[in-house]
Design an enzyme around this catalytic site. Sequence first.
Site, PDB file in Angstrom:
ATOM      1  N   ASP A 109      -1.701   2.687 -11.742  1.00 28.33           N
ATOM      2  CA  ASP A 109      -2.038   4.022 -12.227  1.00 28.33           C
ATOM      3  C   ASP A 109      -3.453   3.974 -12.790  1.00 28.33           C
ATOM      4  O   ASP A 109      -4.180   3.002 -12.594  1.00 28.33           O
ATOM      5  CB  ASP A 109      -1.027   4.466 -13.282  1.00 28.33           C
ATOM      6  CG  ASP A 109      -1.003   3.527 -14.477  1.00 28.33           C
ATOM      7  OD1 ASP A 109      -1.747   3.774 -15.448  1.00 28.33           O
ATOM      8  OD2 ASP A 109      -0.254   2.528 -14.439  1.00 28.33           O
ATOM      9  N   HIS A 146       2.285  -0.843  -4.957  1.00 25.14           N
ATOM     10  CA  HIS A 146       2.368   0.377  -5.762  1.00 25.14           C
ATOM     11  C   HIS A 146       1.031   0.502  -6.493  1.00 25.14           C
ATOM     12  O   HIS A 146       0.854   0.023  -7.615  1.00 25.14           O
ATOM     13  CB  HIS A 146       3.530   0.280  -6.752  1.00 25.14           C
ATOM     14  CG  HIS A 146       3.704   1.500  -7.597  1.00 25.14           C
ATOM     15  ND1 HIS A 146       4.445   2.584  -7.206  1.00 25.14           N
ATOM     16  CD2 HIS A 146       3.218   1.816  -8.827  1.00 25.14           C
ATOM     17  CE1 HIS A 146       4.425   3.520  -8.155  1.00 25.14           C
ATOM     18  NE2 HIS A 146       3.688   3.065  -9.154  1.00 25.14           N
ATOM     19  N   ASP A 195       8.224  -5.121  -0.634  1.00 23.04           N
ATOM     20  CA  ASP A 195       6.839  -4.756  -0.324  1.00 23.04           C
ATOM     21  C   ASP A 195       6.824  -3.291   0.093  1.00 23.04           C
ATOM     22  O   ASP A 195       6.685  -2.961   1.278  1.00 23.04           O
ATOM     23  CB  ASP A 195       6.281  -5.664   0.774  1.00 23.04           C
ATOM     24  CG  ASP A 195       4.809  -5.370   1.065  1.00 23.04           C
ATOM     25  OD1 ASP A 195       4.184  -4.661   0.250  1.00 23.04           O
ATOM     26  OD2 ASP A 195       4.294  -5.850   2.097  1.00 23.04           O
ATOM     27  N   GLU A 205       3.982  -3.402  -8.081  1.00 21.90           N
ATOM     28  CA  GLU A 205       2.778  -2.861  -8.710  1.00 21.90           C
ATOM     29  C   GLU A 205       1.783  -4.008  -8.918  1.00 21.90           C
ATOM     30  O   GLU A 205       2.114  -5.191  -8.772  1.00 21.90           O
ATOM     31  CB  GLU A 205       3.094  -2.171 -10.038  1.00 21.90           C
ATOM     32  CG  GLU A 205       1.905  -1.355 -10.548  1.00 21.90           C
ATOM     33  CD  GLU A 205       2.244  -0.427 -11.700  1.00 21.90           C
ATOM     34  OE1 GLU A 205       1.362   0.361 -12.094  1.00 21.90           O
ATOM     35  OE2 GLU A 205       3.378  -0.474 -12.210  1.00 21.90           O
TER      36      GLU A 205
END
Length: 543
Positions: A155, A469, A514, A523
């Site tokens: 993020d 991710h 994955d 992530e």
Amino acid sequence: MGECSVRPIVVNQVGYPLRGEKLAVFTGGSHQFRVVEEATGAVVLEGVSGPARFDVSCGATLHTGDFSELTAPGRYRIEQVDGAASAVFSLAERPYHELQQGLLKAFYYYRCGVTLTEEFAGPWAHQACHTAEGRVHGNELLVQDSAGGWHDAGDYGKYSGPGAKAVADLLLAYELYPSSFESAIPLPESDGVMLDVLHECKVELDWLFKMFDPATGGVFHKLTTLKFPGLDVMPEDDRAELYFSPVSAAATGDVAAVMALAARIYEPFDHVYAEKCLQAALRAWEWLERHPQVPGFVNPPDIVTGEYGDAVDTDERYWAAAELLRTTGEEKYHTAVQELAQLDYPKYSLGWADMGGYGTLAYLLRGETIADAALYATLKEGLLAEAARLMEQSAADGYRISLREEDYIWGSNMLVMNHALLLLAAEHVSGDRRYAACALDHLHYLLGRNVLDISYVTGFGDQSVRHPHHRPSVGDGVEAPVPGLVAGGPDRGLHDEYVVEHLQGKPAAQCFADHELSYSTNEVTIYWNSPAVFVAARFNLLK
């Protein structure tokens, strides 16, 4: 998204150093094997794998094949008589040079607030992001500059404590293994004077200066939007309001420590910058002294981004005192280290929540002759005892790593690399190279010698993570993910919806997917990359 096939012979898909132990891991019964030169097909070594053992963590019967006798540079594969073959791998004097460059270049891709140009970012270029001022949560009329630094993970949040850990790993790697960093990445700042690792750390340090609360001298815990953007949102398209979360003692201690460390490292290159770092460290320490009892950080009710909650700040205070002692030599910090060392918290952990190991390393690296003899002896003994424990656990594991079944947690690859870093610290203070050999086994695991036959570093190895991710990798329209990113690894707790649906009943070491939706296993973060840089640097030393 197709799954990679799991071969019955797994190796480090990047390669092995010319000297030292070289092992492949086989599944099933004992096998005759041969090592084949890729270019010619010539058989250069033959052998028989060793006794089988059942490994509970991975749920398979394993045995090893030793090809340590092979010391000629080249590219090879291992074959069985039935035709099964391993990945192709290299034998080289410095097989992890490109890997280290890629792991370090990843921090450039994590940069926030600047345009990543095609010249340096290639197809992963994007426009400047998150350049707006941030609001101070609880005092929304107060706004201040928040641009810069590194995105923390998949993020776009930025966090003081995890950022400090990542910088510390990189600066310690430079301090212990400077010759491993002599090649330029290159970066936009590359100048042939200061090494690129120091240019890159400066990006995060410059942002950490902005995390100080101007009113109190404490450090804001994090800078994020109120909630995460969608998974395919590119950084420049994430335009929600940014908020400085409240000051925390953990963040303040971490930043005091890493600024004191940086003051030492940058002094030979830029006295003014080093002094700025030191003054920041002193300011944060003064806040800690004025606030001896502070509640642990929790997210404000309206913020649902990553919390990085930390109820205990003693370890961060210990690290800060040890770094300030090492940088200034002032006795008041020695007194603080001695007092804090008597308290009960982990003193050999290197995680973002338990930072005591960094305080211990700072004290030991300062040197025995100027230390308190009893404290130095206790800390050294404790470090070597912890390293011996990790070696014992590794010897009992089918893939020669120090994770027990219960250690396959969210971010298990952070444990793998943090354990390897600690083993190398033990090598440094003791001179015993057995610790380094064990640390290298951990790198072999990360790069493919594992039950899933996958390299957990994007872009490195013939079966590497392809679908992390990671919002830029999802949203950029480029087939290949951003390279050099370390994925979190198996998590037996099955903490996201995707793995709950797909991995029920799997052994601990196989609880990995994955897939971009698996945030609990796939992530990526800066503080999983940073210890991997440290470990790679140890095995890239110029002879």
